[in-house]
Structure formats: structure tokens, C-alpha cells
Write a protein that holds these residues in place. Sequence first.
Motif, mmCIF file in Angstrom:
data_model
loop_
_atom_site.group_PDB
_atom_site.id
_atom_site.type_symbol
_atom_site.label_atom_id
_atom_site.label_comp_id
_atom_site.label_asym_id
_atom_site.label_seq_id
_atom_site.Cartn_x
_atom_site.Cartn_y
_atom_site.Cartn_z
ATOM 1 N N VAL A 21 14.191 5.502 -1.381
ATOM 2 C CA VAL A 21 13.545 4.638 -0.528
ATOM 3 C C VAL A 21 12.399 3.985 -1.310
ATOM 4 C CG1 VAL A 21 11.799 4.667 1.254
ATOM 5 C CG2 VAL A 21 13.828 6.201 1.229
ATOM 6 N N LEU A 22 11.905 4.375 -2.394
ATOM 7 C CA LEU A 22 10.859 3.707 -3.597
ATOM 8 C C LEU A 22 11.888 2.465 -3.875
ATOM 9 C CD1 LEU A 22 8.294 3.134 -4.947
ATOM 10 C CD2 LEU A 22 8.926 4.983 -6.284
ATOM 11 N N ALA A 23 12.832 2.945 -4.283
ATOM 12 C CA ALA A 23 13.470 2.025 -5.128
ATOM 13 C C ALA A 23 14.127 0.714 -4.227
ATOM 14 C CB ALA A 23 15.026 2.299 -5.620
ATOM 15 N N GLN A 24 14.475 1.041 -2.875
ATOM 16 C CA GLN A 24 14.785 0.094 -1.856
ATOM 17 C C GLN A 24 13.424 -0.779 -1.464
ATOM 18 O OE1 GLN A 24 16.407 2.127 1.423
ATOM 19 N NE2 GLN A 24 18.371 1.429 0.788
ATOM 20 N N ALA A 25 12.128 -0.238 -1.488
ATOM 21 C CA ALA A 25 10.852 -0.921 -1.415
ATOM 22 C C ALA A 25 10.595 -2.002 -2.550
ATOM 23 C CB ALA A 25 9.766 0.030 -1.370
ATOM 24 N N VAL A 26 10.916 -1.413 -3.661
ATOM 25 C CA VAL A 26 10.636 -2.195 -4.877
ATOM 26 C C VAL A 26 11.665 -3.410 -5.049
ATOM 27 C CG1 VAL A 26 10.413 -2.421 -7.305
ATOM 28 C CG2 VAL A 26 9.666 -0.363 -6.052
ATOM 29 N N THR A 51 0.843 -1.139 -0.013
ATOM 30 C CA THR A 51 -0.207 -0.016 0.060
ATOM 31 C C THR A 51 0.825 1.182 0.099
ATOM 32 O OG1 THR A 51 -0.134 0.001 2.517
ATOM 33 C CG2 THR A 51 -1.781 -1.335 1.174
ATOM 34 N N ALA A 52 1.993 1.060 0.563
ATOM 35 C CA ALA A 52 2.720 2.236 0.624
ATOM 36 C C ALA A 52 3.632 2.553 -0.564
ATOM 37 C CB ALA A 52 3.921 2.112 1.792
ATOM 38 N N VAL A 53 4.000 1.468 -1.464
ATOM 39 C CA VAL A 53 4.502 1.500 -2.755
ATOM 40 C C VAL A 53 3.485 2.164 -3.595
ATOM 41 C CG1 VAL A 53 5.470 0.247 -4.611
ATOM 42 C CG2 VAL A 53 6.083 -0.596 -2.155
ATOM 43 N N LEU A 54 2.130 1.591 -3.778
ATOM 44 C CA LEU A 54 0.911 1.999 -4.479
ATOM 45 C C LEU A 54 0.951 3.554 -4.411
ATOM 46 C CD1 LEU A 54 -2.378 0.534 -5.098
ATOM 47 C CD2 LEU A 54 -2.188 2.854 -4.481
ATOM 48 N N LEU A 55 0.883 4.111 -3.398
ATOM 49 C CA LEU A 55 0.985 5.607 -2.961
ATOM 50 C C LEU A 55 2.266 6.358 -3.604
ATOM 51 C CD1 LEU A 55 -0.924 5.624 0.528
ATOM 52 C CD2 LEU A 55 -1.953 5.890 -1.798
ATOM 53 N N ALA A 56 3.219 5.731 -3.688
ATOM 54 C CA ALA A 56 4.717 6.346 -3.953
ATOM 55 C C ALA A 56 4.977 6.234 -5.572
ATOM 56 C CB ALA A 56 5.723 5.741 -3.143
ATOM 57 N N VAL A 57 4.424 5.145 -6.155
ATOM 58 C CA VAL A 57 4.901 5.295 -7.405
ATOM 59 C C VAL A 57 4.352 6.457 -8.573
ATOM 60 C CG1 VAL A 57 5.223 2.773 -7.548
ATOM 61 C CG2 VAL A 57 3.185 3.857 -7.938
ATOM 62 N N LEU A 83 8.523 5.046 3.527
ATOM 63 C CA LEU A 83 7.962 5.424 2.304
ATOM 64 C C LEU A 83 6.452 6.114 2.687
ATOM 65 C CD1 LEU A 83 8.698 5.516 -0.675
ATOM 66 C CD2 LEU A 83 7.608 3.136 -0.851
ATOM 67 N N ARG A 84 5.828 5.636 3.348
ATOM 68 C CA ARG A 84 4.731 6.321 4.021
ATOM 69 C C ARG A 84 4.807 7.674 4.353
ATOM 70 N NH1 ARG A 84 3.674 0.940 6.346
ATOM 71 N NH2 ARG A 84 2.137 -0.089 5.052
ATOM 72 N N LYS A 85 5.982 7.956 5.082
ATOM 73 C CA LYS A 85 6.347 9.409 5.661
ATOM 74 C C LYS A 85 6.714 10.222 4.602
ATOM 75 C CE LYS A 85 7.511 7.792 10.454
ATOM 76 N NZ LYS A 85 8.291 7.655 11.219
ATOM 77 N N LYS A 86 7.447 9.503 3.711
ATOM 78 C CA LYS A 86 8.061 10.224 2.478
ATOM 79 C C LYS A 86 7.796 9.795 0.987
ATOM 80 C CE LYS A 86 11.761 12.780 5.002
ATOM 81 N NZ LYS A 86 13.107 12.950 5.015
ATOM 82 N N PRO A 87 6.526 9.628 0.669
ATOM 83 C CA PRO A 87 6.249 8.990 -0.471
ATOM 84 C C PRO A 87 7.081 9.304 -1.870
ATOM 85 C CG PRO A 87 4.363 10.376 0.004
ATOM 86 C CD PRO A 87 5.164 10.284 1.236
#
Length: 389
Positions: A118-123, A37-43, A109-113
Motif C-alpha cells: 500500500v505504501l508503494a501504491q501511495a508513493v 501525512t500518511a506516507v510520512l508515518l509509513a516510510v 495506509l493510515r489504518k495499516k502503516p
Amino acid sequence: MDAQQWHSHFDARQRRAALWNYAMFLTGIERIERALTAVLLAVPGHAERSFLATQISDEARSRIFFERFLREVAGQGNDTASTLRAAERHLTWGFRQIFGELDRVAEALRKKPGDRPVLAQAVSLCHVIIEGVLAIPGQHFIQRYVEKQGLLPGLTRGLSHVALDEARHVAFGMRLLRDMVSTSKDCRDAVIAMCNRTLPWMVGVFVPPGLDSSYSERFDFTLADVYAFGLKSLESKLERVGIAPRELMLLSLDDRSLSYEERAERLLVLVRAGVIGDDRREPRLSLEAFEILFDGTARALDAAVAASLGGPIEWDFTDAEPWHVIVTNGRVEAKPGRAGTPALRLEIASGDWAKVALGRSPARWALVTRKLRVHGHLPAKAKLAKLFN
């Protein structure tokens, strides 16, 4: 039929091993479902958000599938909460570290979408490491066994659907990650840092309780088979996103001229010696473990800096026979025994050196706590920090 065959065709050790494996699947899918859900809001793009919405739906469906298998076939719990609690006791040290990191990155990622690194790390963690490197080999070998034996038809069919979903998720993550890595040095560095941090934990995910080989051998495969499969998958995926495997610290220490099967056997030696796989264990080095560690140490040394010392480097172990490294015609060699007159002499316990060599413990901390004592002339000691690439 699955519930009947679970008791009639599987012995107690097979049931225990399958339960251990699929308990981690259930818990892992539940954690990924939340993190996505955090990744979805950040892409950044609509197409990416649409895909991730379908992936979250896939993960929910897979979670229900594994939950029902554990409850209705393996007899674990009587509702969602109790089945998840029952699965908790089967989680390995490596699993807990990997998914603790996933929770941390998702929260960041939720704090800084808008934070692209950080998005790259999550993916990289969700799609490449967990789904691409850990989940696929984790289910491949048991699925192969039950298909060959014609057992557990419900599980077999469900696993086939899960595998198709995972392949789709991994392909999406690889494309997204390749784009980020190729266009941003910060994203590239963040992915390498994530891989360096999690690679020792990846090894630990598959370490069975008590290093009991029957957890895999009851299904006609070995832990070395899992490591070879996973290592090949990891290096292939790194190359496809534009990162050379040698850019990862642990992989740079490995002899990549060997086959994946040979490299997996060497890794298993270090797991059995307590060097990697579970940081709660203290290393107890066999001769073979020493040889593998010093092969990696020789690869890590900067040959030019080592040659400039004017003599060999000796490891004077407080609890084992010494080893030394010499540079001959620009080639670094590690050998057992004393070095004669070393330019540097490192005094340390073998287990503490193993932790330093594989990054479990910082060398600086070993120096501060005096677990590592360095002897030699001041000019040689001053070059210590530059010795290792």
C-alpha cells in the motif's frame, strides 16, 4: 501587475482555460498535502521521514501560492475555503477519479502503516503519477507561453519555484519506489495494479469541458502535445523504477513503434469517440477509432490460442459493420468485414465492445448481462478466456 495583465492581455477564453488548469493545481496540491501525512508515518527510515516533512512544507507553500493567484488575480473567492469551493467546479472526471483513489490509498495506509504494497501504491500515485506525469506537463505548456509573451511575472516566477520543488519530490519518490519494486514482488505487483487502474483516469484529467480545443490552443499547444509529453514521461519513469511499459494493460495494446506524437494522436481519436477519458460518455466509434481498437485487439490476442480455434474470430456488431481477426503464419491480423466461416462469432454493440477492449467493463459482466453473445462450437467457445493475454 499580474492582475492587470490578466484582464488586459488575456481574452475571455484564455482566462477560462488558465483558471481551469490552475484550479486543478490548487485542489490537487491541497489533497496531496493531506495524503502525504500518511506516507510520512509509513516510510521506514528517518531520512525518508525528514524529506517528506520538507515536502509537506513545500506543498503548503505551493498551495498558498496558487490560492493567492486564483483569489487575487483571477478573482476566485475571498478566503481559503471559498477559493477552494470556487475551484471545485473546474475539476474534470479524470481528476476526481485520480484524487478519489489518492484519498482511498492514504486512508488505507493510515489504518495499516506497515503495509508495504500500500505504501508503494501511495508513493507511485503521489510522486510518479500525480507530480511526475500529470503536474509537470499540466504547467509546462502554459508556463512556456507566459514566459515567451513576457506576461504574468508573479505567476511565472512562482511556477519556476514550484517546478524545482516538484523535480525534487519526483526524484525522491522514484528512488524510494525503485527500491521497493526491486526487493518485493508484492510491491511491484501493487504498483502495476495502481498504474493499470489509474491510466485511463490520467487521460481524463486533461479532457477539457466539451472537448473544447481552445482550452489548449489559446496557449499555443494542443491536447495531443500534452498527451505526447505525458506518455513519454510515464514510460520513462516506469522504466527507471524497473517496470517495462508493456506490463501495463493499456500500453501493451499500443503500437510503441510509433512516435509519441503519433501515439498521442491515436489516443485523442479514442477520447473524441468517448472510448476513454470520461466513463460518463457512451462510445461512438468512427472508422479510425475502430482501426485503433482492433489494432490493440490483435496485439492482445494469444496467437497460438487463436490459431488453435481452426478459423477466424468475427465481431458481429449490432450497430456497425463487422470486423474479424485471422492468424496467418503466427501473425494476428484484424480486418474490417466478415470472416467467411468464423470459428467464433462475437455478437455485441460496438460501444460495449470498446468498453470491454479498454477495460471499462469486464467481459464476464458483458456475458452475464447478455450484451456479449458468443456463437461457435463448444471447444472453440471454451478457449475464449485464454484468447487474450
